[in-house]
Design an enzyme around this catalytic site. Structure first.
Site, PDB file in Angstrom:
ATOM      1  N   ARG A  50       0.889  -1.154   0.000  1.00 24.45           N
ATOM      2  CA  ARG A  50       0.000   0.000   0.000  1.00 24.45           C
ATOM      3  C   ARG A  50       0.927   1.203   0.000  1.00 24.45           C
ATOM      4  O   ARG A  50       1.976   1.181   0.641  1.00 24.45           O
ATOM      5  CB  ARG A  50      -0.855   0.002   1.264  1.00 24.45           C
ATOM      6  CG  ARG A  50      -1.757  -1.224   1.382  1.00 24.45           C
ATOM      7  CD  ARG A  50      -2.261  -1.411   2.804  1.00 24.45           C
ATOM      8  NE  ARG A  50      -3.189  -0.358   3.202  1.00 24.45           N
ATOM      9  CZ  ARG A  50      -4.511  -0.404   2.991  1.00 24.45           C
ATOM     10  NH1 ARG A  50      -5.056  -1.448   2.420  1.00 24.45           N
ATOM     11  NH2 ARG A  50      -5.273   0.592   3.384  1.00 24.45           N
ATOM     12  N   ASP A  52       1.216   5.606   0.301  1.00 26.12           N
ATOM     13  CA  ASP A  52       0.530   6.840   0.683  1.00 26.12           C
ATOM     14  C   ASP A  52       0.465   7.832  -0.470  1.00 26.12           C
ATOM     15  O   ASP A  52       1.181   7.698  -1.464  1.00 26.12           O
ATOM     16  CB  ASP A  52       1.296   7.523   1.826  1.00 26.12           C
ATOM     17  CG  ASP A  52       1.161   6.771   3.130  1.00 26.12           C
ATOM     18  OD1 ASP A  52       0.068   6.252   3.407  1.00 26.12           O
ATOM     19  OD2 ASP A  52       2.166   6.695   3.870  1.00 26.12           O
ATOM     20  N   TYR A 111      12.326  -0.561  -0.816  1.00 21.45           N
ATOM     21  CA  TYR A 111      12.050   0.853  -1.092  1.00 21.45           C
ATOM     22  C   TYR A 111      13.371   1.596  -1.227  1.00 21.45           C
ATOM     23  O   TYR A 111      14.393   1.189  -0.649  1.00 21.45           O
ATOM     24  CB  TYR A 111      11.299   1.501   0.079  1.00 21.45           C
ATOM     25  CG  TYR A 111       9.861   1.098   0.253  1.00 21.45           C
ATOM     26  CD1 TYR A 111       8.836   1.844  -0.329  1.00 21.45           C
ATOM     27  CD2 TYR A 111       9.508  -0.011   1.025  1.00 21.45           C
ATOM     28  CE1 TYR A 111       7.501   1.490  -0.147  1.00 21.45           C
ATOM     29  CE2 TYR A 111       8.171  -0.374   1.205  1.00 21.45           C
ATOM     30  CZ  TYR A 111       7.170   0.390   0.616  1.00 21.45           C
ATOM     31  OH  TYR A 111       5.862   0.051   0.792  1.00 21.45           O
ATOM     32  N   ARG A 198       9.342   6.075   5.988  1.00 25.47           N
ATOM     33  CA  ARG A 198       9.414   7.536   6.124  1.00 25.47           C
ATOM     34  C   ARG A 198       9.833   7.956   7.526  1.00 25.47           C
ATOM     35  O   ARG A 198      10.566   8.934   7.703  1.00 25.47           O
ATOM     36  CB  ARG A 198       8.067   8.162   5.755  1.00 25.47           C
ATOM     37  CG  ARG A 198       7.774   8.087   4.255  1.00 25.47           C
ATOM     38  CD  ARG A 198       6.328   8.440   3.938  1.00 25.47           C
ATOM     39  NE  ARG A 198       5.966   9.710   4.518  1.00 25.47           N
ATOM     40  CZ  ARG A 198       4.712  10.149   4.631  1.00 25.47           C
ATOM     41  NH1 ARG A 198       3.709   9.403   4.207  1.00 25.47           N
ATOM     42  NH2 ARG A 198       4.458  11.321   5.159  1.00 25.47           N
TER      43      ARG A 198
END
Lengths: 249, 249
Positions: A50, A52, A111, A198
């Protein structure tokens, strides 16, 4: 029904994230609507991760089930034609077994977080990197990052909206490297908590600026307290890079 | 008056080119207006190169003359603040001698042209690279490019709107390299004709696709005839990379 695995690349800027939202555009909605225009079928897109609002993907793995008989190459070309002008592209498409699931079969996610370490505002890379004007000590950031690698309770680095059952995750890799004015953070794990990358990057940036000593990263982790979070890095520097599956060899 | 050299980075997408235009926004107009807001002075921006609509710059060298007493760092910060939100940034600012001229003192200009060699539409790199779906043979392109290096009459590769006195230019470098799905063309010369890089790249792409044999590049050059031009590559893959000056060492 035939199951097709799709590899998606997208610019997250105009979307309220990958997954369908009641209140705004999403990558999932765009792909499902393009598939409907191509096939005349309502399909449901399942994805490895998922993301953001504003988060990008270089190779998100997803799947859809289709009743109509269509070759993977034709499906890819047709989806890309119907996705225009939205910044979403299908870069790969293949038939997979019915028990292959983009999300549940996925055993690894990675990531990259891109930081532009410069004073000047971004032009060509606007919405692509996080601009940090203070000089970052990337070696200190890399050292601090190693405290997070391994199996830990990541409560400090977890959004209050996170729906995971447990805050315990195994982080396989958290590397910081510099190339010119760009500092990149590479993160890999079987799975991540909501906002985990993050949040880790935000705290690493504090270390890089000298506002946090290197040891503070381990202390923040040990605290298992969201209040200890120093900074949540903005979404537009984050890219979903790859998902891996057992059969990938 | 003090002369300041400015290094500019910009996303060319929203501009009708670098130089001031009657009918649309330009980088020059934006910088001059930002300078007026900072200094209360009308300044004139001079630049090493002229760029077309949609062409980008990583490090365009320019200069302005200013009466007000201001430190280079403060000028740079103030210009960047007043240029927001336009995609133009001053990445370097320094005082130079009064006889240093961004355009007339420049003895070398270099460009890179970026091609995305893939079928899928561009997402994150939209307006940043030229997408070419046919597989490009970059080795053939590089070989063909060597026929253009040296001192030649580049009439074939010159826009009909070119204002240069002579079509004879010395091309110092024209290299083609591939990195994954990206093919890059590097061009360097003391100066270029209008559209020269885009015209050379367009024909190189025809070679890469196999639509032109390698030898045709030399024939097109020798023809000195704009009708022999195969293809003008679009502006959005082109970047002004650097300008060099005698004092650069």
């Amino acid at each position: 029904m035939t199951r097709f695995a799709l590899t998606l690349e997208f610019d997250g800027t105009p979307f309220f994230g990958l997954q369908r939202q009641k209140d705004g555009p999403s990558v999932q909605q765009s792909v499902e609507e393009a598939a409907f225009r191509v096939l005349g079928e309502e399909v449901r897109l399942h994805s490895a991760g998922r993301t953001d609002t504003g988060v990008h993907a270089l190779a998100m793995r997803s799947h859809i089930d289709i009743a109509k008989d269509i070759a993977p190459f034709r499906l890819m070309e047709a989806l890309n034609a119907h996705l225009r002008p939205e910044p979403i592209a299908v870069t790969r498409c293949e038939v997979v077994p019915d028990d292959w699931h983009a999300r549940f079969s996925c055993v690894g996610r990675s990531y990259v977080y891109r930081i532009a370490n410069r004073r000047a505002p971004l032009t060509l890379d606007k919405n692509r990197l996080w601009q940090v004007p203070q000089e970052l000590d990337h070696a200190a950031m890399h050292e601090a990052a190693q405290a997070l690698v391994g199996c830990h309770d990541f409560t400090t680095f977890r959004s209050v909206h996170c729906q995971a059952d447990s805050p315990v995750k195994t982080l396989d890799r958290l590397d910081v490297e510099r190339e010119g004015e760009e500092v990149r953070v590479h993160a890999a794990a079987r799975s991540f908590l909501h906002h985990q990358v993050r949040s880790m990057v935000g705290c690493l940036a504090l270390v890089g600026m000298g506002r946090w000593p290197i040891e503070r990263m381990a202390e923040a982790l040990a605290a298992r307290d969201r209040q200890e979070l120093g900074l949540n890095a903005p979404p537009h520097g984050l890219y979903f890079v790859a998902a891996s599956y057992p059969a990938d060899g």
